[in-house]
Design a protein around this motif. Structure first.
Motif: not given
Length: 331
Positions: A97, A105-106, A108-109, A112-113
């Motif tokens: 993260t 990177l965003n 929230w993405i 999620l990753a």
């Protein structure tokens, strides 16, 4: 295919029916709650600054990370398995993260990753254990090293910093109506897991698979799917803890999450989860994590060497297992 077998339980008089004290202790969370209360009172009297708002808030938040990992460990232990990889999974999920956010990177993405990585590693553990018949101890012990090695490669053995946004920091440092966000997040997860474990067929199938795997399989339960799912859940919850810890620390250390697997097992066992499968308590696990937090916090306030925490934790585990086996025999 998972079906919901009809399991008939015949009631009979036991030794417990003649001993009200044992009946009380075997009720969910009662015995371990008494230990928590006694420890709390002892520290309230003997430890300076224990009852301050700041210390109690810090104690609660610090306990939540172990609690989240221990919830997943509880589900695994309920099936008769064990997951030694959760500490490394916690660190790797937080590292993934943080690394993704550092590279633009965003948020929230990236989150999620991190969650996906945790669930994926857990599912891989479950698949190897069930489909290849390898010992859960060996598989998860090996995954502990693999996940930790990947984290070292990701961080290049250096802390990941300068990626935290105000929104990300809010996850573990913010408050809503005066309540810390980690408390609210953990409370939601606690209620969800409690409902799943106590009020759904899935929870009953987990206990059935842990109590007698062969009998459950012959009753039509897909024990392999149950076990794969609980390992995936364990990895997912470890990832949640890792992301929240990353938000709280605002950095990722290569060693982040070390020893969490042992503390998670300790919290689960102290809370009444059987190492032999078939018995667990979500409430008990939460209290077990708070007890471990009290031990660490109390030693700090009393200026006692933290190495004693390992000794005390070990003694608590031995005592909890001994009591659990004694009460099981009386039942």
């Amino acid at each position: 295919m998972i079906t919901n077998p009809k399991i008939t339980i015949h009631s009979k008089k036991t030794a417990n029916s003649k001993n009200p004290f044992l009946i009380l202790l075997t009720r969910e969370g009662v015995g371990v709650s008494l230990i928590l209360i006694l420890m709390f009172l002892f520290l309230a009297v003997s430890a300076p600054n224990f009852l301050t708002v700041g210390n109690l808030s810090n104690l609660l938040v610090q306990s939540l990370f172990v609690m989240l990992v221990a919830f997943g460990t509880m589900f695994v232990l309920s099936t008769g398995g064990i997951d030694l990889s959760v500490g490394s999974v916690l660190g790797l999920a937080g590292g993934v993260t943080g690394w993704l956010m550092m590279n633009g990177l965003n948020m929230w993405i990236a989150i999620l990753a991190g969650l996906f990585v945790g669930a994926l590693i857990g599912a891989i553990n479950g698949l190897i254990i069930t489909k290849l018949g390898v010992s859960a101890f060996l598989v998860t012990f090996a995954m502990l090293y693999i996940a930790r090695g990947v984290l070292y490669l990701l961080t290049k053995d250096e802390p990941i910093r300068n990626f935290v946004t105000p929104e990300f920091a809010f996850l573990a440092q913010g408050k809503v109506l005066g309540i810390p966000m980690p408390v609210l997040i953990t409370l939601v997860i606690f209620l969800l897991l409690y409902f799943i474990f106590k009020s759904t067929s899935y929870g009953r199938l987990i206990i059935a698979a842990g109590s007698n795997t062969e009998a459950a399989r012959l009753s039509g339960v897909s024990t392999d799917r149950i076990k794969i799912s609980v390992y995936a859940l364990s990895g997912l919850l470890a990832a949640v803890a890792g992301i929240l810890l990353t938000s709280r620390l605002t950095s990722v250390q290569p060693s982040m999450g070390s020893e969490y697997e042992l503390e998670a097992i300790a919290a689960a066992v102290i809370g009444g989860t059987s190492l032999f499968g078939g018995k667990a308590s979500v409430v008990g696990v939460a209290i077990g994590a708070l007890i471990l937090g009290l031990v660490s916090n109390g030693l700090d306030l009393l200026s006692v060497n933290q190495f004693y925490r390992l000794i005390i934790t070990g003694l608590i585990i031995i005592t909890a297992v001994a009591i659990e086996r004694y009460l099981a025999a009386k039942s």
